[in-house]
Design an enzyme around this catalytic site. Sequence first.
Site, PDB file in Angstrom:
ATOM      1  N   SER A 219      -8.158  -3.441  11.712  1.00  0.00           N
ATOM      2  CA  SER A 219      -7.144  -4.428  11.341  1.00  0.00           C
ATOM      3  C   SER A 219      -7.192  -5.698  12.177  1.00  0.00           C
ATOM      4  O   SER A 219      -6.531  -6.680  11.851  1.00  0.00           O
ATOM      5  CB  SER A 219      -5.757  -3.807  11.476  1.00  0.00           C
ATOM      6  OG  SER A 219      -5.667  -2.682  10.625  1.00  0.00           O
TER       7      SER A 219
ATOM      8  N   ASP B  67       4.151  -3.933  -2.072  1.00  0.00           N
ATOM      9  CA  ASP B  67       3.159  -2.943  -1.655  1.00  0.00           C
ATOM     10  C   ASP B  67       3.604  -1.555  -2.080  1.00  0.00           C
ATOM     11  O   ASP B  67       4.572  -1.025  -1.544  1.00  0.00           O
ATOM     12  CB  ASP B  67       2.981  -3.016  -0.130  1.00  0.00           C
ATOM     13  CG  ASP B  67       2.121  -1.892   0.398  1.00  0.00           C
ATOM     14  OD1 ASP B  67       1.386  -1.256  -0.406  1.00  0.00           O
ATOM     15  OD2 ASP B  67       2.158  -1.667   1.616  1.00  0.00           O
TER      16      ASP B  67
ATOM     17  N   ASP C 123      -2.660   2.753   2.094  1.00  0.00           N
ATOM     18  CA  ASP C 123      -2.212   2.023   3.285  1.00  0.00           C
ATOM     19  C   ASP C 123      -2.145   2.996   4.450  1.00  0.00           C
ATOM     20  O   ASP C 123      -2.127   4.201   4.272  1.00  0.00           O
ATOM     21  CB  ASP C 123      -0.843   1.381   3.030  1.00  0.00           C
ATOM     22  CG  ASP C 123      -0.737   0.047   3.751  1.00  0.00           C
ATOM     23  OD1 ASP C 123      -1.321  -0.067   4.851  1.00  0.00           O
ATOM     24  OD2 ASP C 123      -0.095  -0.874   3.214  1.00  0.00           O
TER      25      ASP C 123
ATOM     26  N   HIS D 115       4.749  -0.994   2.175  1.00  0.00           N
ATOM     27  CA  HIS D 115       5.600  -1.817   3.027  1.00  0.00           C
ATOM     28  C   HIS D 115       6.634  -2.601   2.221  1.00  0.00           C
ATOM     29  O   HIS D 115       7.282  -3.480   2.748  1.00  0.00           O
ATOM     30  CB  HIS D 115       4.745  -2.807   3.827  1.00  0.00           C
ATOM     31  CG  HIS D 115       3.851  -2.140   4.816  1.00  0.00           C
ATOM     32  ND1 HIS D 115       2.548  -1.802   4.515  1.00  0.00           N
ATOM     33  CD2 HIS D 115       4.061  -1.711   6.081  1.00  0.00           C
ATOM     34  CE1 HIS D 115       1.990  -1.215   5.569  1.00  0.00           C
ATOM     35  NE2 HIS D 115       2.896  -1.139   6.525  1.00  0.00           N
TER      36      HIS D 115
ATOM     37  N   CYS E 233      -0.285  -4.658   7.089  1.00  0.00           N
ATOM     38  CA  CYS E 233      -0.280  -4.070   5.755  1.00  0.00           C
ATOM     39  C   CYS E 233      -1.678  -4.078   5.145  1.00  0.00           C
ATOM     40  O   CYS E 233      -2.285  -5.128   4.960  1.00  0.00           O
ATOM     41  CB  CYS E 233       0.672  -4.859   4.859  1.00  0.00           C
ATOM     42  SG  CYS E 233       0.593  -4.365   3.139  1.00  0.00           S
TER      43      CYS E 233
END
Lengths: 646, 379
Positions: free
Chosen positions: A327, A351, A366, A377, A390
């Site tokens: 990430s 999401d 996710d 999210h 996310c």
Amino acid sequence: MAEPLALKDHSRESQIFSDRIVVGCVLLALLTLILIARMFYLQIIQHDVYTTLSDRNRIQLQPVAPIRGLIYDRHGELIADNVPSYSLTITKERVVDLEETLAALATIVDVSADDIKAFRRRLARRQRPFEPVPLLFRLTPEEIAKISVDRHAIPGVDVEARLVRHYPLSALMAHAVGSVRRINENDLQNIDVRAYSGTNHLGKVGVERFYEDQLLGKVGNQQVEINARGRIMNVIDATPSVPGADLILHVDAGLQRVASAALGAQRGAIVAIEPSTGGILALVSNPSYDPNLFVAGIDHASYAALRDSIDVPLFNRAIQGQYEPGSTIKPFIGLAGLVTGVITPDYVIDDPGAYQLPNNSRLYRDWNWKIDGRGGHGLVNLQKAIYRSCNVFFYQLAVKLGIDRVYDHLSPFGFGINTAVDLPEARSGLLPSREWKKRARGEVWFPGDTVNIGIGQGDILVTPLQLATAVAILANRGKVVSPRMLKSSSQLMPDSKEQLLPDIDQIAAAYWDLIIESMRMVVHRGDQEWGENGTAWAYIGRDISYQMAGKSGTAQIVEIAQGELYDADELEERQRKNAWFVAFAPLEKPTIALAVMVENGGGGSEFAAPIARKVLDYYLRDYESASELEMRAELVSKSVQQPSLR
Amino acid sequence: MSNDFVRRLPGGSFSQSRYSWLSRKFHIDVIILALLVTICSYGLVVLYSAVGRESGPIVSQLFKLGVASLVMITMAQIPPVFYLRAAPWLYLLGIALLIMVLFFGYEVNGSARWLRIPGVINFQPSEIMKLVVPMILAWYFHERHMPPKAKHLFWAAIMIALPVVLIGVQPDLGTGLLICAAGLLVILLAGVPWRYVFSVMALAVMAAPALWFVMRDYQRQRVLMLFNPESDPLGSGWNIIQSKTAIGSGGLFGKGLFQGTQSHLDFLPESQTDFIIAVLAEELGLIGVLALLALYILLAARGVVMAVEAQDTFGRLLSGSIVFTFFVYVFVNIGMVSGILPVVGVPLPLVSFGGTSILTLFAGFGILMSIHSHRRITL
């Protein structure tokens, strides 16, 4: 015979004798002439030849080893110096019985069969009688003491000293600075043997390798008159050696210590960079090794142990290790989205907890799929997508961007390119593209390949150094720097590698602000309701006195070494995800940018962020007195230029 | 006894009698003495340089020269007839001592050459034979007609061969050959027909390959090194390479006294003993070598004159042999150091450090003086 009748004829005998005397005198004259002719031949006709031989006997051109340049950290702490090393030598002509001498020495100090074999090889190669031939290198003080006690009983045995490289910080700086190693047969074919005639070592790794020509110095010569025993009687002429350049590195030994301690026993790497210069403040790769072992010449068993260890201590994770960034790539993808207009700051998705490509059943989940019963999210804009990390937002953003635009907007940050100035072992990572996939795998690019790139997984690979550099460029808001070790030097350095990449200057300030603010929130956004805090806030953001920007990452590991060598528990531990954390601080005027990677560490925010925090805390501990540090550094660099320091 | 006779001779001039005074009263030959003093002084200077300008060895050498001079003077007082009568007994004694060496010899460097009575005396019986062998041959031919007959030559050859073989097995081939040369010189001077001489020389040339097989390894090595010292520059070739380098680098005038690098930096081996001529050649150059050779020639010339003036066969042959043997030593030493002869352990007469060689040489000159000064008729 009628002897009694014969009388002695005295006059005849006298005549015979005189004749013979004359013959004798002629012979005597002849022999004298032979001697004179011989002497005339040697002393007059061949005089020049023998004068040359005589001079070659007594006059020797001896190399004078230059003193290798010293290496300091930015505050003047010594990282690499030169210390005397003692070796045991044997002069065959002074030895009564070589075998007995070797046997006698073996009772005093450890002499292996290999040592003796190498000694005999060296003995066969020597140039003149009375030349001392080394048997053992790097004697310990105890060994020297033992030998000194018994030396009078073993003629021909001596202890000799010469300067060799020493790394006082041992393993701490091994991966940051590299090391010199003994010159081997292969090296001899690649170096100017004359330039190395005074030394046995050559910089083979890291800074020692990159600045080898400058550190080495220039070998000097002295014409000396020696006797047959090789002892110098008189120095006829001398060209002094020129010491190598002293180097001051950007690296901060104190910070390096803190970083290394923060990592502790965990495998991993930390790279900290000064954003304004690209100077590397800390470069830690764990585990490390003692570079001094290689200076002395490491024995085979110890080397094999280092080489074959499952923890690969000789491997420089910080610059050679290529990992999926996870990430930590998201701020860069997000920026690409803004710049290309694919998304706006206000762009929102809902999401659902997973992402699906059209016409494809594969579900890209996710990270909170399992934690959060609901999954997803909820409503997510770019800002929240970064501070909550996310995945779904970035899956769809990456797909919308397409691999070409991802490639175009990530490579200016140095992804997929080695921009390191003076780290010769640094690798370039991998920023995938259509061409790359065709070339490497012979396949076309599928949209599915792009999905994972959005969260820093799949084919994308970075080194910790690369990631730290990209973060530094981000902190600079587009001013590109190349990572470098050298800060200054006592001598003029040749022009270093020019900056590979142009500055990134087409991005609106608002976009930089948004990304940096989002990263600030990763650490500082707290005390919100469930699922609204920055991912790292709970771990490092509660009690922080300065403002920083950060981003965590948790990445699948790339590959596992499979084999019977490692037991199951160990393998399982090594299947865990790599923990990442990148950050820069202070927010308003960044002085440090870093990347922390803990191999198989688990969650980035939980395991890598606290390490990053410790490093930043130390570096910013006296943010106010930073100018004082600068002054100290300046003093050091001035004093280094004076030879008195060595 | 002879003095009484001489004193009655009329017409002896003052200067002559003054010159003869030392000779008549003490049986000393002034020319020989002067030349010996000159050569030894020259040698001492070179030796002083070779030992690195230390006085210790010089004092020691002076002491040895003193003792040797006493021996020389003593031997000059003994009338030649004593040597004539003693010759067979001295020869038998020498042979006995050589046999003793074979059984009780004291070994140095792998060859037993010394007889040793600890604390009393160390000596090499082979050294005595350098004088005794020519003496016994002179004695043998003294009683016989000249030129000698084949039968006599045969016995003479036996007399030479016996000690030479005994010395050769010690092993000390160098000394053996030198004693052989001393004996052969007597035979040559005795008027051996030339056809014998050339036959023996031809035989020797043909037998040379056979000699190769009886030589020891180190002896073969020395012969090989003569032709190609560079084949083992750090080992057995070292000595000869370094001595040639020392000589050659000296040039015409030399590097200057005490300035020789080869000797002072220890490249030159045995620089005080067998290889001392290299020190002289390096420091004083060709001029210095020629000066020394000239002195040797003068000494030999005076010896030849004395030999010619000898009045009986014994005296002539012994004197002639002593003189020519002396010069053979000179030739062999300089020849080996300059690389035209194999390395055999022969010191440079009167110059090399060491007492044994000096003692033998001075004793020889003592005998020479004795023979010359005890003449019954003076002209």
